[in-house]
Design a protein around this motif. Structure first.
Motif, short mmCIF file in Angstrom:
data_model
loop_
_atom_site.label_atom_id
_atom_site.label_comp_id
_atom_site.label_asym_id
_atom_site.label_seq_id
_atom_site.Cartn_x
_atom_site.Cartn_y
_atom_site.Cartn_z
N GLU A 3 35.17 33.19 43.29
CA GLU A 3 36.08 32.52 44.22
C GLU A 3 36.14 33.21 45.57
O GLU A 3 36.13 32.57 46.61
CB GLU A 3 37.46 32.46 43.60
N ALA A 4 36.16 34.55 45.56
CA ALA A 4 36.29 35.30 46.80
C ALA A 4 35.08 35.11 47.71
O ALA A 4 35.18 35.22 48.91
CB ALA A 4 36.51 36.77 46.51
N ALA A 17 43.59 33.97 46.57
CA ALA A 17 43.93 34.70 45.34
C ALA A 17 45.45 34.72 45.16
O ALA A 17 45.95 34.48 44.06
CB ALA A 17 43.36 36.11 45.37
N ARG A 22 47.36 35.83 42.01
CA ARG A 22 46.74 37.15 41.80
C ARG A 22 46.72 37.96 43.08
O ARG A 22 46.44 37.43 44.16
CB ARG A 22 45.29 36.99 41.32
N ILE A 24 44.67 40.74 45.02
CA ILE A 24 43.38 41.42 45.06
C ILE A 24 43.33 42.27 46.33
O ILE A 24 43.94 41.93 47.34
CB ILE A 24 42.18 40.45 45.02
N TRP A 52 35.98 42.95 45.81
CA TRP A 52 37.38 42.68 45.45
C TRP A 52 37.69 43.21 44.06
O TRP A 52 36.85 43.17 43.18
CB TRP A 52 37.65 41.18 45.48
N SER A 54 41.47 43.72 41.29
CA SER A 54 42.91 43.60 41.11
C SER A 54 43.50 44.99 40.91
O SER A 54 43.18 45.66 39.94
CB SER A 54 43.22 42.72 39.89
#
Length: 126
Positions: A3-4, A17, A22, A24, A52, A54
């Protein structure tokens, strides 16, 4: 492709995010240091090898202030800089306690909330 990588820039990846619930942040593949605010170049070593991840979400209040508002406008609220365990500092707000009770060094945990459909990073006292 994750996704990033499908978005136009690091700020958009970060906000998407958050919108998905979320937090990140980035880590440099060259110097292995964490990076925040989202960027394309590492501010520590100048490399463009950022990825990236978390973070744990634990940190402490680095600085704090109380923004005064009338009760009709929602009342006072806290604005603070939180230093995460990963070493980055980010702006947030500590929720769940009176703004006057937030002090430097307070241990907090980050949390993503949605306001008007957008993800927003806030903190709660641990």
């Amino acid at each position: 492709m994750n996704e990033a990588q499908q978005v136009s820039g690091p700020e958009e990846a970060y906000q998407r995010a958050l919108d998905a619930g979320r937090l990140i942040i980035q880590r440099c593949g060259e110097c292995d240091r964490s990076v925040f605010y989202p960027r394309t170049i590492c501010p520590h070593c100048g490399a463009n090898n950022l990825s990236w991840f978390s973070p744990m979400g634990d940190g402490h209040v680095y600085s704090t202030t109380t923004v005064r508002r009338s009760q009709e406008d929602g009342g006072d609220y806290n604005v603070c800089i939180v230093e995460l365990a990963e070493g980055v500092r980010l702006m947030s707000s500590v929720r769940g306690i009176s703004p006057d009770r937030v002090i430097i060094g307070t241990k907090v945990r980050t949390k993503v909330v949605k306001i008007d459909g957008k993800g927003l990073l806030v903190c709660e006292v641990k």
